[in-house]
Write a protein that holds these residues in place. Structure first.
Motif, mmCIF file in Angstrom:
data_model
loop_
_atom_site.group_PDB
_atom_site.id
_atom_site.type_symbol
_atom_site.label_atom_id
_atom_site.label_comp_id
_atom_site.label_asym_id
_atom_site.label_seq_id
_atom_site.Cartn_x
_atom_site.Cartn_y
_atom_site.Cartn_z
ATOM 1 N N THR A 1 0.105 -5.950 3.231
ATOM 2 C CA THR A 1 1.276 -5.092 3.400
ATOM 3 C C THR A 1 1.071 -4.097 4.536
ATOM 4 O OG1 THR A 1 1.779 -5.305 1.039
ATOM 5 C CG2 THR A 1 2.793 -3.459 2.226
ATOM 6 N N GLU A 2 -0.105 -3.474 4.588
ATOM 7 C CA GLU A 2 -0.389 -2.483 5.630
ATOM 8 C C GLU A 2 -0.288 -3.099 7.023
ATOM 9 O OE1 GLU A 2 -4.011 0.506 6.998
ATOM 10 O OE2 GLU A 2 -4.461 -1.393 5.987
ATOM 11 N N VAL A 3 -0.900 -4.266 7.215
ATOM 12 C CA VAL A 3 -0.908 -4.889 8.537
ATOM 13 C C VAL A 3 0.494 -5.342 8.930
ATOM 14 C CG1 VAL A 3 -1.791 -6.841 9.891
ATOM 15 C CG2 VAL A 3 -3.339 -5.521 8.432
ATOM 16 N N MET A 4 1.219 -5.917 8.008
ATOM 17 C CA MET A 4 2.560 -6.379 8.328
ATOM 18 C C MET A 4 3.511 -5.211 8.629
ATOM 19 S SD MET A 4 3.056 -9.606 8.564
ATOM 20 C CE MET A 4 2.308 -11.187 8.161
ATOM 21 N N ILE A 5 3.373 -4.129 7.892
ATOM 22 C CA ILE A 5 4.221 -2.966 8.155
ATOM 23 C C ILE A 5 3.909 -2.378 9.525
ATOM 24 C CG2 ILE A 5 4.625 -0.560 7.486
ATOM 25 C CD1 ILE A 5 4.474 -1.477 4.572
ATOM 26 N N THR A 6 2.628 -2.265 9.852
ATOM 27 C CA THR A 6 2.236 -1.641 11.116
ATOM 28 C C THR A 6 2.506 -2.542 12.311
ATOM 29 O OG1 THR A 6 0.504 -0.396 9.973
ATOM 30 C CG2 THR A 6 0.324 -0.582 12.368
ATOM 31 N N ASN A 7 2.201 -3.822 12.192
ATOM 32 C CA ASN A 7 2.243 -4.717 13.354
ATOM 33 C C ASN A 7 3.581 -5.404 13.570
ATOM 34 O OD1 ASN A 7 -0.444 -4.047 13.402
ATOM 35 N ND2 ASN A 7 -1.217 -6.136 13.324
ATOM 36 N N ALA A 8 4.388 -5.529 12.519
ATOM 37 C CA ALA A 8 5.642 -6.278 12.654
ATOM 38 C C ALA A 8 6.871 -5.432 12.318
ATOM 39 C CB ALA A 8 5.607 -7.524 11.767
ATOM 40 N N LEU A 9 6.913 -4.873 11.132
ATOM 41 C CA LEU A 9 8.100 -4.136 10.711
ATOM 42 C C LEU A 9 8.302 -2.855 11.519
ATOM 43 C CD1 LEU A 9 10.480 -3.621 8.789
ATOM 44 C CD2 LEU A 9 8.841 -2.625 7.162
ATOM 45 N N SER A 10 7.260 -2.049 11.647
ATOM 46 C CA SER A 10 7.415 -0.746 12.296
ATOM 47 C C SER A 10 7.777 -0.835 13.773
ATOM 48 C CB SER A 10 6.155 0.089 12.089
ATOM 49 O OG SER A 10 6.002 0.412 10.716
ATOM 50 N N PRO A 11 7.191 -1.754 14.559
ATOM 51 C CA PRO A 11 7.638 -1.849 15.953
ATOM 52 C C PRO A 11 9.128 -2.151 16.091
ATOM 53 C CG PRO A 11 5.527 -2.933 15.703
ATOM 54 C CD PRO A 11 5.994 -2.584 14.322
ATOM 55 N N LEU A 12 9.652 -3.009 15.230
ATOM 56 C CA LEU A 12 11.086 -3.316 15.324
ATOM 57 C C LEU A 12 11.935 -2.178 14.791
ATOM 58 C CD1 LEU A 12 12.485 -5.789 16.571
ATOM 59 C CD2 LEU A 12 10.035 -6.032 16.216
ATOM 60 N N ARG A 13 11.429 -1.457 13.794
ATOM 61 C CA ARG A 13 12.139 -0.246 13.382
ATOM 62 C C ARG A 13 12.217 0.748 14.534
ATOM 63 N NH1 ARG A 13 9.597 1.253 7.454
ATOM 64 N NH2 ARG A 13 11.152 0.198 6.140
ATOM 65 N N ALA A 14 11.118 0.867 15.287
ATOM 66 C CA ALA A 14 11.116 1.774 16.439
ATOM 67 C C ALA A 14 12.130 1.329 17.480
ATOM 68 C CB ALA A 14 9.713 1.848 17.040
ATOM 69 N N VAL A 15 12.161 0.032 17.749
ATOM 70 C CA VAL A 15 13.137 -0.490 18.707
ATOM 71 C C VAL A 15 14.557 -0.202 18.244
ATOM 72 C CG1 VAL A 15 14.086 -2.630 19.659
ATOM 73 C CG2 VAL A 15 11.620 -2.244 19.690
#
Length: 231
Positions: free
Chosen positions: A105-119
């Motif tokens: 969960t930590e890796v997926m949130i940091t590496n995938a979900l959060s970058p697209l949330r930022a975008v």
């Protein structure tokens, strides 16, 4: 698009490694840069203090939607030629069956979900003809996944690429250039001490690609030399 002398970039994740060198390289080329960090001080702030106003630092924990919204509000009057999201973590070389759920969960949130949330949160600051770019990796290429190892990291980068593909499809008519960038294997905290490249070697080439692709339509997955990386 802005003229050469007043191009402005926002780099998410610039306290060290590739993001720090990216900020430095853009400034060297005459850009105005806003760079985010989770912790105050350090080399990024020292560079800002010596930049004669060309580099400003903002605090951001990218995994927090509330902090992203607050950053968006603080930058409401800014117009960007480049939004570049650079953030990733690695939690070791475990087969997927041995990866704890919390680590996944930590890796997926940091590496995938959060970058697209930022975008999604910051895309409205990007000017017509501007660029939205995300730091990816050839490790996220499904077709090139022919060697064992780092299964969770590879999966997170493949997920990032897929989410960016979905974003680009949904926003095909927004006039922004969209890029996934593979900078190569670099000697950073993430890449390790035995990597063949240094950020000082790879990042100038990455910026060459960003500048050359400005205004290009659609989404591309490119390496530091501007060559297409297979999905």
């Amino acid at each position: 698009m802005s003229t050469t002398s007043d191009r402005r970039a926002l780099i998410i994740g610039a306290s060290r490694g590739l993001g720090l060198v990216l900020a430095n390289e853009l400034i060297r080329r005459g850009w105005q840069v806003i760079a985010t960090t989770r912790r105050s001080g350090g080399e990024l702030q020292a560079n800002a203090d010596a930049s004669d106003g060309r580099l400003t630092v903002e605090s951001l924990e990218m995994t927090s939607p509330e902090e992203l919204a607050a950053l968006r509000d603080r930058l409401d009057d800014s117009r960007l030629d480049l939004l570049f999201v650079n953030a990733a973590i690695d939690r070791g070389n475990l087969p997927i069956g041995e990866v704890p759920t919390a680590m996944f969960t930590e890796v997926m949130i940091t590496n995938a979900l959060s970058p697209l949330r930022a975008v999604e949160a910051l895309r409205g600051l990007v000017a017509p003809g501007g660029t939205v770019a995300v730091m990816s990796s050839e490790q996220g290429s499904i077709s090139q996944n022919t060697e064992d190892g780092y299964e969770l990291y590879k999966a997170s980068k493949a997920a990032l690429n897929q989410l960016m593909r979905s974003y680009a499809t949904r926003n095909a008519d927004d006039g922004h250039t969209k890029l996934l960038i593979d900078p190569g294997h670099n000697r950073t905290q993430l890449g390790g001490p035995d990597a063949p490249l240094t950020p000082e070697e790879s990042i100038p080439a990455v910026v060459d690609v960003l500048e050359a692709q400005a205004g290009a339509p659609g989404l591309q997955f490119l390496d530091r030399n501007g060559k297409t990386v297979a999905w």
